[in-house]
Design a protein around this motif. Structure first.
Motif, PDB file in Angstrom:
ATOM      1  N   LEU A  66      25.089 -19.238   7.466  1.00 25.47           N
ATOM      2  CA  LEU A  66      24.294 -19.718   6.341  1.00 25.47           C
ATOM      3  C   LEU A  66      24.330 -18.702   5.209  1.00 25.47           C
ATOM      4  O   LEU A  66      24.347 -17.481   5.433  1.00 25.47           O
ATOM      5  N   TRP A  67      24.326 -19.230   3.967  1.00 23.81           N
ATOM      6  CA  TRP A  67      24.256 -18.395   2.764  1.00 23.81           C
ATOM      7  C   TRP A  67      22.929 -18.673   2.059  1.00 23.81           C
ATOM      8  O   TRP A  67      22.369 -19.749   2.173  1.00 23.81           O
ATOM      9  N   ASN A  68      22.496 -17.690   1.316  1.00 21.83           N
ATOM     10  CA  ASN A  68      21.229 -17.855   0.598  1.00 21.83           C
ATOM     11  C   ASN A  68      21.409 -18.613  -0.703  1.00 21.83           C
ATOM     12  O   ASN A  68      22.504 -18.622  -1.296  1.00 21.83           O
ATOM     13  N   GLU A 119      12.520 -10.809   3.994  1.00 21.60           N
ATOM     14  CA  GLU A 119      12.774 -11.187   5.381  1.00 21.60           C
ATOM     15  C   GLU A 119      13.509 -12.524   5.397  1.00 21.60           C
ATOM     16  O   GLU A 119      13.006 -13.531   4.884  1.00 21.60           O
ATOM     17  N   PHE A 120      14.692 -12.505   6.016  1.00 22.75           N
ATOM     18  CA  PHE A 120      15.533 -13.700   6.048  1.00 22.75           C
ATOM     19  C   PHE A 120      15.308 -14.468   7.343  1.00 22.75           C
ATOM     20  O   PHE A 120      14.816 -13.946   8.339  1.00 22.75           O
ATOM     21  N   GLU A 121      15.697 -15.735   7.315  1.00 22.87           N
ATOM     22  CA  GLU A 121      15.451 -16.644   8.435  1.00 22.87           C
ATOM     23  C   GLU A 121      16.230 -16.242   9.680  1.00 22.87           C
ATOM     24  O   GLU A 121      15.772 -16.407  10.802  1.00 22.87           O
ATOM     25  N   GLN A 122      17.434 -15.704   9.481  1.00 20.73           N
ATOM     26  CA  GLN A 122      18.329 -15.349  10.583  1.00 20.73           C
ATOM     27  C   GLN A 122      18.871 -13.939  10.377  1.00 20.73           C
ATOM     28  O   GLN A 122      18.847 -13.415   9.255  1.00 20.73           O
ATOM     29  N   VAL A 126      23.478 -29.625   2.500  1.00 21.15           N
ATOM     30  CA  VAL A 126      23.853 -28.229   2.729  1.00 21.15           C
ATOM     31  C   VAL A 126      22.597 -27.432   3.045  1.00 21.15           C
ATOM     32  O   VAL A 126      21.632 -27.448   2.276  1.00 21.15           O
ATOM     33  N   ARG A 127      22.615 -26.777   4.191  1.00 27.09           N
ATOM     34  CA  ARG A 127      21.461 -25.977   4.584  1.00 27.09           C
ATOM     35  C   ARG A 127      21.662 -24.549   4.120  1.00 27.09           C
ATOM     36  O   ARG A 127      22.726 -23.955   4.334  1.00 27.09           O
TER      37      ARG A 127
END
Length: 652
Positions: free
Chosen positions: A471-473, A404-407, A382-383
């Protein structure tokens, strides 16, 4: 006697060999420290009615002309650069432009002429002549500083116009010119009596007029009227570096004004044009521009999609970098995406015109590695959405938390974000503000008024943040302590010399002259709290347009750049200490304010070493080792020699 000679002979040989071992290398005679001396010139200095276009200047020894295109200034300015060269003992200047009638010509060599052997420069050498029956001899001088940071403006032209119209600067070449040295100093020579406008110009195309808005310029609001007066000065002749020989009184002619200050600036104009585009990730299209611009318009040509909101925009502050995160799955699957882009482009007349381009973004999946092939068919891990933050274990008291998030984020449930404060080993919830960034959909800021020395814990529950790609954190938990007040110093400036009724700001600078804190002046005071210990510097700017930022000038509008002042020294901030300093911003002239430690364009000091002193120092070292050297290389057979005395420096 026979036996005595047998004993003496080997001893003599040993004595000679020992002396030879102590022999030092020959040092030769004294180096020549004198610059070339003028013998004659054709035409002679101050000659009238000159018609020949070749100037020959003869010296008492062979010479070189160093960097003639940089150091030699000819006025009036020449459209076609003259040929400047050295031939044996002569410096030769051959004009390629036709000599103008009734005009004073000045060839200012500055320090370009040096002797051929030792490189001793002939300082401040110039020659003037006239093509008419009158020689113009007036001069004006001063300095050019960068308006934003008071840096000496090196190598910038300074020009004069007798035409007082504002358009002369942009339409006609300068009549008389000079160029600044490493300290920003200039002298414009060969002026006739009258009224002038004076300008500085970083002339990129060497046409001696302001026809390129990217050129740095400076202008004086007032009119310059050259004049002269008799004056005296004291010249000191030294026996050596510390001992005064005589003090002479010298009569000379002082040319005024000699303290002109020009503040150079760039208008802020930058040519707008599209640079490149790329697609290094399947989901992201990136477009780059050469300068700040308006946000362009995009139209999707391929693939055809009925979804107008097929991307999420991420952009820089000035729109010079734009990222389009593809949110439409149909578009995302395509290896080739073609867009029509409408944007502004600056033409040859410096006008911003609408331009359209078709951009093709291609993406090719990278080859699978051996491990990826082996893992095919296995259950994928799971990413989770990656997140970065700026929290340090010892957090600055004035610094908010940045996330700051990846996406790009489409859903952020802030109710699942918890900030707690430790009291008696128990963490209690405290309020905070969470703000999304207006330019970057991946950034958020958490603000709270931190307690000095307090311990906090930030918790973000899992599945709190959802990206546009599903995606979820994962859960984030970070404990940190805010620095205590005893780790900071405070600084207050008591200011004077400020213009009445004008807002002003004080900026703190690091050792690289970069500002890191800013505070508005209130009631002639600037109070800055919570400063980390260390060495800092300060500058102040007058905020004429009240936008909170330093603003450059505009020649077309007749607007000078906003005024900047530097605190003339460094300040050492100590922890848990209040510092108070009085600062009269006009006490020193602008060219004396900026500390040398943060000055980037440091003046070029004379780096020529005194070769005679170096030679004598080496001589003394050799003497102390027991082997004095002599011209010709013979070594001493006696004891240690007496150290040589420092010679008397020749008077100049």
């Amino acid at each position: 006697m026979k036996y005595i000679l047998i004993l003496i002979f080997p001893g003599g040989i040993l004595f000679v060999l020992n002396s030879c071992a102590n022999m030092a290398a020959p040092t030769g005679g004294r180096y020549d420290e004198k610059p070339p001396r003028l013998i004659r010139s054709n035409p002679q200095n101050s000659a009238l009615n000159v018609t020949r276009n070749i100037v020959e200047i003869e010296f008492d020894e062979n010479i070189k002309v160093e960097k003639p295109t940089e150091k030699v200034i000819i006025t009036p300015p020449q459209i076609n650069m003259p040929v400047i060269k050295s031939v044996g003992k002569k410096a030769v200047v051959e004009f390629n432009d036709e000599l103008l009638p009734n005009t004073t010509y000045t060839i200012d060599f500055t320090d370009a002429i040096v002797d051929n052997n030792e490189g001793n420069p002939l300082e401040n050498f110039s020659l003037s002549f006239s093509t008419g029956d009158q020689l113009d001899t007036l001069a004006v001088s001063g300095k050019v500083l960068s308006a934003e940071n008071l840096e000496p403006a090196q190598g910038i032209y300074v020009g004069m116009h007798t035409n007082l119209d504002d358009t002369a600067f942009v339409r006609t070449p300068f009549e008389r010119i000079s160029r600044t040295d490493s300290r920003g100093r200039f002298t414009v020579r060969g002026l006739a009596a009258g009224k002038y406008r004076i300008f500085a110009l970083d002339d990129k195309n060497r046409d001696y007029k302001y026809d390129n808005p990217q050129e740095a310029i400076a202008f004086l609001d007032s009119i310059v009227v050259p004049s002269s007066m008799p004056a005296i000065r004291q010249d000191t002749v030294f026996k050596d570096s510390v001992t005064i020989d005589t003090v002479k009184t010298i009569n000379y002619t002082r040319f005024l004004p000699d303290n002109i200050l020009l503040r150079s600036f760039s208008s802020g104009f930058q040519r707008k044009y599209f640079q490149k585009h790329e697609r290094t990730q399947r989901e992201k299209l990136v477009v780059f521009f050469a300068a700040p611009t308006q946000e362009p318009a995009f139209e999707l040509l391929k693939p055809v999609s009925g979804n107008e909101n097929w991307y999420v925009m991420e952009k820089s502050k000035d729109n010079d970098t734009l990222s389009l995160w593809i949110s439409d799955s149909l578009v995302l699957r395509q290896d080739t995406v073609i867009l029509k882009m409408d944007y502004l482009k600056t033409d040859s007349l410096n006008r911003d015109l609408l331009q359209s381009d078709t951009l093709s973004f291609n993406f090719r999946e990278p080859r699978q590695t051996r491990r990826e092939k082996e893992n095919e068919g296995k259950e994928e891990e799971v990413r989770l959405l990656a997140v970065n933050h700026n929290i340090q274990s010892s957090h600055e008291i004035y610094l908010p938390v940045q996330l700051e998030f990846e996406q790009p984020v489409i859903d952020f449930d802030s109710s699942k974000v918890h900030l707690t404060y430790e009291v008696d080993s128990v963490f209690s919830h405290v309020p905070f503000t969470m703000l999304g960034d207006t330019l970057n959909p991946r950034k958020y800021t958490l603000r709270h008024k931190w307690e000095p020395g307090g311990k906090y814990k930030l918790t973000i529950d899992s599945a709190t943040v959802h990206s546009i790609y599903g995606l979820w954190n994962n859960k984030v938990e970070q404990t940190f302590a805010v620095k205590a007040l005893d780790q900071y110093g405070n600084l207050m400036f008591q200011l004077s010399g400020l213009p009445v009724g004008k807002p002003a700001y004080v900026e703190l600078l690091d050792k690289s002259d970069k500002p890191f804190r800013k505070v508005r002046v209130k009631n002639s005071e600037a109070l800055i709290f919570d400063i980390n210990p260390g060495t800092l510097y300060a500058r102040l700017f007058i905020d004429d347009n009240e936008d909170g930022e330093w603003t450059t000038g505009d020649y077309e509008k007749g607007r000078q750049p906003e005024r900047v002042y530097y605190y003339p020294g460094a300040y050492e901030i100590r922890a848990y200490t209040d510092h108070e300093e009085s600062w009269n911003v006009t006490e020193l002239p602008l060219d004396k304010q900026k500390p040398l430690d943060v000055t980037k364009n440091k003046p070029e000091e004379k780096k020529r070493r005194n070769l005679n002193e170096e030679r004598e120092r080496q001589q003394q070292q050799q003497n102390r080792r027991g082997g004095a050297s002599f011209p010709g290389g013979a070594g001493s057979m006696g004891g240690p020699a007496t150290p040589m005395q420092r010679p008397v420096a020749p008077a100049r």
